[in-house]
Design a protein around this motif. Sequence first.
Motif, PDB file in Angstrom:
ATOM      1  N   GLU A 159      29.781  28.950  20.189  1.00  0.00           N
ATOM      2  CA  GLU A 159      30.414  28.431  18.973  1.00  0.00           C
ATOM      3  C   GLU A 159      29.830  29.093  17.727  1.00  0.00           C
ATOM      4  O   GLU A 159      30.534  29.300  16.734  1.00  0.00           O
ATOM      5  N   LYS A 160      28.552  29.444  17.767  1.00  0.00           N
ATOM      6  CA  LYS A 160      27.869  29.977  16.591  1.00  0.00           C
ATOM      7  C   LYS A 160      27.868  31.500  16.509  1.00  0.00           C
ATOM      8  O   LYS A 160      27.342  32.065  15.559  1.00  0.00           O
ATOM      9  N   SER A 161      28.441  32.159  17.488  1.00  0.00           N
ATOM     10  CA  SER A 161      28.390  33.623  17.527  1.00  0.00           C
ATOM     11  C   SER A 161      29.697  34.250  17.043  1.00  0.00           C
ATOM     12  O   SER A 161      30.778  33.925  17.551  1.00  0.00           O
ATOM     13  N   SER A 162      29.576  35.152  16.093  1.00  0.00           N
ATOM     14  CA  SER A 162      30.743  35.892  15.606  1.00  0.00           C
ATOM     15  C   SER A 162      31.121  37.018  16.557  1.00  0.00           C
ATOM     16  O   SER A 162      32.248  37.509  16.539  1.00  0.00           O
ATOM     17  N   LEU A 163      30.140  37.434  17.366  1.00  0.00           N
ATOM     18  CA  LEU A 163      30.345  38.530  18.307  1.00  0.00           C
ATOM     19  C   LEU A 163      29.772  38.133  19.668  1.00  0.00           C
ATOM     20  O   LEU A 163      28.627  37.683  19.752  1.00  0.00           O
ATOM     21  N   VAL A 164      30.577  38.288  20.713  1.00  0.00           N
ATOM     22  CA  VAL A 164      30.109  38.075  22.080  1.00  0.00           C
ATOM     23  C   VAL A 164      30.271  39.387  22.840  1.00  0.00           C
ATOM     24  O   VAL A 164      31.380  39.926  22.940  1.00  0.00           O
ATOM     25  N   ARG A 187      37.133  31.451  24.191  1.00  0.00           N
ATOM     26  CA  ARG A 187      38.120  30.990  23.226  1.00  0.00           C
ATOM     27  C   ARG A 187      38.191  29.462  23.162  1.00  0.00           C
ATOM     28  O   ARG A 187      38.575  28.895  22.140  1.00  0.00           O
ATOM     29  N   CYS A 188      37.796  28.792  24.239  1.00  0.00           N
ATOM     30  CA  CYS A 188      37.726  27.318  24.210  1.00  0.00           C
ATOM     31  C   CYS A 188      36.672  26.842  23.223  1.00  0.00           C
ATOM     32  O   CYS A 188      36.770  25.740  22.666  1.00  0.00           O
ATOM     33  N   ARG A 189      35.652  27.670  23.006  1.00  0.00           N
ATOM     34  CA  ARG A 189      34.540  27.319  22.120  1.00  0.00           C
ATOM     35  C   ARG A 189      34.646  27.963  20.742  1.00  0.00           C
ATOM     36  O   ARG A 189      34.153  27.423  19.760  1.00  0.00           O
ATOM     37  N   ASN A 190      35.264  29.142  20.691  1.00  0.00           N
ATOM     38  CA  ASN A 190      35.281  29.907  19.447  1.00  0.00           C
ATOM     39  C   ASN A 190      36.504  30.823  19.454  1.00  0.00           C
ATOM     40  O   ASN A 190      36.506  31.861  20.113  1.00  0.00           O
ATOM     41  N   LYS A 191      37.531  30.433  18.730  1.00  0.00           N
ATOM     42  CA  LYS A 191      38.783  31.200  18.757  1.00  0.00           C
ATOM     43  C   LYS A 191      38.712  32.487  17.943  1.00  0.00           C
ATOM     44  O   LYS A 191      39.583  33.364  18.086  1.00  0.00           O
ATOM     45  N   ASP A 192      37.672  32.627  17.100  1.00  0.00           N
ATOM     46  CA  ASP A 192      37.607  33.782  16.208  1.00  0.00           C
ATOM     47  C   ASP A 192      36.592  34.841  16.613  1.00  0.00           C
ATOM     48  O   ASP A 192      36.539  35.914  16.004  1.00  0.00           O
ATOM     49  N   ALA A 193      35.761  34.551  17.600  1.00  0.00           N
ATOM     50  CA  ALA A 193      34.702  35.498  17.970  1.00  0.00           C
ATOM     51  C   ALA A 193      35.285  36.823  18.465  1.00  0.00           C
ATOM     52  O   ALA A 193      36.270  36.848  19.200  1.00  0.00           O
ATOM     53  N   LYS A 194      34.658  37.906  18.061  1.00  0.00           N
ATOM     54  CA  LYS A 194      35.004  39.226  18.583  1.00  0.00           C
ATOM     55  C   LYS A 194      34.354  39.350  19.958  1.00  0.00           C
ATOM     56  O   LYS A 194      33.163  39.055  20.126  1.00  0.00           O
ATOM     57  N   ILE A 195      35.110  39.790  20.967  1.00  0.00           N
ATOM     58  CA  ILE A 195      34.604  39.920  22.326  1.00  0.00           C
ATOM     59  C   ILE A 195      34.686  41.382  22.737  1.00  0.00           C
ATOM     60  O   ILE A 195      35.764  41.988  22.701  1.00  0.00           O
ATOM     61  N   PHE A 212      32.389  48.542  15.608  1.00  0.00           N
ATOM     62  CA  PHE A 212      32.329  47.201  15.029  1.00  0.00           C
ATOM     63  C   PHE A 212      31.160  47.084  14.050  1.00  0.00           C
ATOM     64  O   PHE A 212      31.316  46.582  12.923  1.00  0.00           O
ATOM     65  N   PHE A 213      29.990  47.550  14.441  1.00  0.00           N
ATOM     66  CA  PHE A 213      28.821  47.439  13.561  1.00  0.00           C
ATOM     67  C   PHE A 213      28.923  48.394  12.375  1.00  0.00           C
ATOM     68  O   PHE A 213      28.513  48.045  11.258  1.00  0.00           O
ATOM     69  N   ARG A 214      29.456  49.567  12.595  1.00  0.00           N
ATOM     70  CA  ARG A 214      29.628  50.505  11.484  1.00  0.00           C
ATOM     71  C   ARG A 214      30.499  49.891  10.395  1.00  0.00           C
ATOM     72  O   ARG A 214      30.160  49.917   9.203  1.00  0.00           O
ATOM     73  N   GLU A 215      31.607  49.304  10.795  1.00  0.00           N
ATOM     74  CA  GLU A 215      32.530  48.705   9.829  1.00  0.00           C
ATOM     75  C   GLU A 215      31.947  47.443   9.194  1.00  0.00           C
ATOM     76  O   GLU A 215      32.113  47.208   7.992  1.00  0.00           O
ATOM     77  N   THR A 216      31.253  46.634   9.998  1.00  0.00           N
ATOM     78  CA  THR A 216      30.686  45.377   9.483  1.00  0.00           C
ATOM     79  C   THR A 216      29.590  45.633   8.466  1.00  0.00           C
ATOM     80  O   THR A 216      29.565  45.008   7.394  1.00  0.00           O
ATOM     81  N   VAL A 217      28.676  46.528   8.771  1.00  0.00           N
ATOM     82  CA  VAL A 217      27.567  46.823   7.845  1.00  0.00           C
ATOM     83  C   VAL A 217      28.072  47.513   6.589  1.00  0.00           C
ATOM     84  O   VAL A 217      27.623  47.220   5.472  1.00  0.00           O
ATOM     85  N   THR A 218      29.014  48.424   6.738  1.00  0.00           N
ATOM     86  CA  THR A 218      29.590  49.122   5.565  1.00  0.00           C
ATOM     87  C   THR A 218      30.265  48.125   4.627  1.00  0.00           C
ATOM     88  O   THR A 218      30.103  48.196   3.404  1.00  0.00           O
ATOM     89  N   ALA A 219      31.019  47.175   5.192  1.00  0.00           N
ATOM     90  CA  ALA A 219      31.695  46.162   4.372  1.00  0.00           C
ATOM     91  C   ALA A 219      30.674  45.250   3.692  1.00  0.00           C
ATOM     92  O   ALA A 219      30.854  44.856   2.534  1.00  0.00           O
TER      93      ALA A 219
END
Length: 222
Positions: A159-164, A187-195, A212-219
């Motif tokens: 539930e607390k993870s943005s990335l799995v 998805r039962c726990r976190n519908k928005d997490a990137k998998i 994913f990390f390149r784009e996330t850190v740059t943003a």
Amino acid sequence: MGTVRTILLNKSVYADNDAEAELLRFKLKAQGAFLVNVMSSPGAGKTTALISLIRSLKDEFKIGVMEADIDSDKDAVQVAVETGVASVQLHTGGMCHLDAGMTAQGLAEISKGLDLVFLENVGNLVCPAEYDTGAHMSMTILSVPEGDDKPLKYPLIFEKSSLVVISKIDALPYFDFSLEKVTRNIRCRNKDAKIIPVSAKTGEGMEELVKFFRETVTAFKA
């Protein structure tokens, strides 16, 4: 006859830690340092995946790593030797998690001017999820040998993870593990997490994780 007063200490402890974590996040944002809390069971492949990821990103970002364990400095030494980035070992003294105060202590010992910091939390699917470390993002690594039912059994960490990251997918032929089923369970726990399914051994999926990390850190730094 005197009265007895009951004090909910855990609520007070969590509230204090949450306030410290929020302040730490603010300070790191001002410094342009993106902090990632990496959680998993022991043996899920955190260190191996991080080493592969760091090797692909270290020419673009200045990276540091904090390795948390009850004892031993094996992981911190391995990361430093195999990637060349700044690495520090955090000993928890028997505690099964890190909190914001411990994270701040570790950051004080690592190089300044970092763009990206990975905090490899203690191997555990329960306690690390309960404490805010001050990270900007939490990432959980679930390995194929652990089973695709873990998101149902240990809901909070997912539930607390943005990335799995689903690790060790090269082992899929040898285990009763369904990527479709684990995705559904997450998805039962976190519908928005990137998998992102990966194999640090073969390199499969690592390009997507690096992107994913390149784009996330740059943003984050924009």
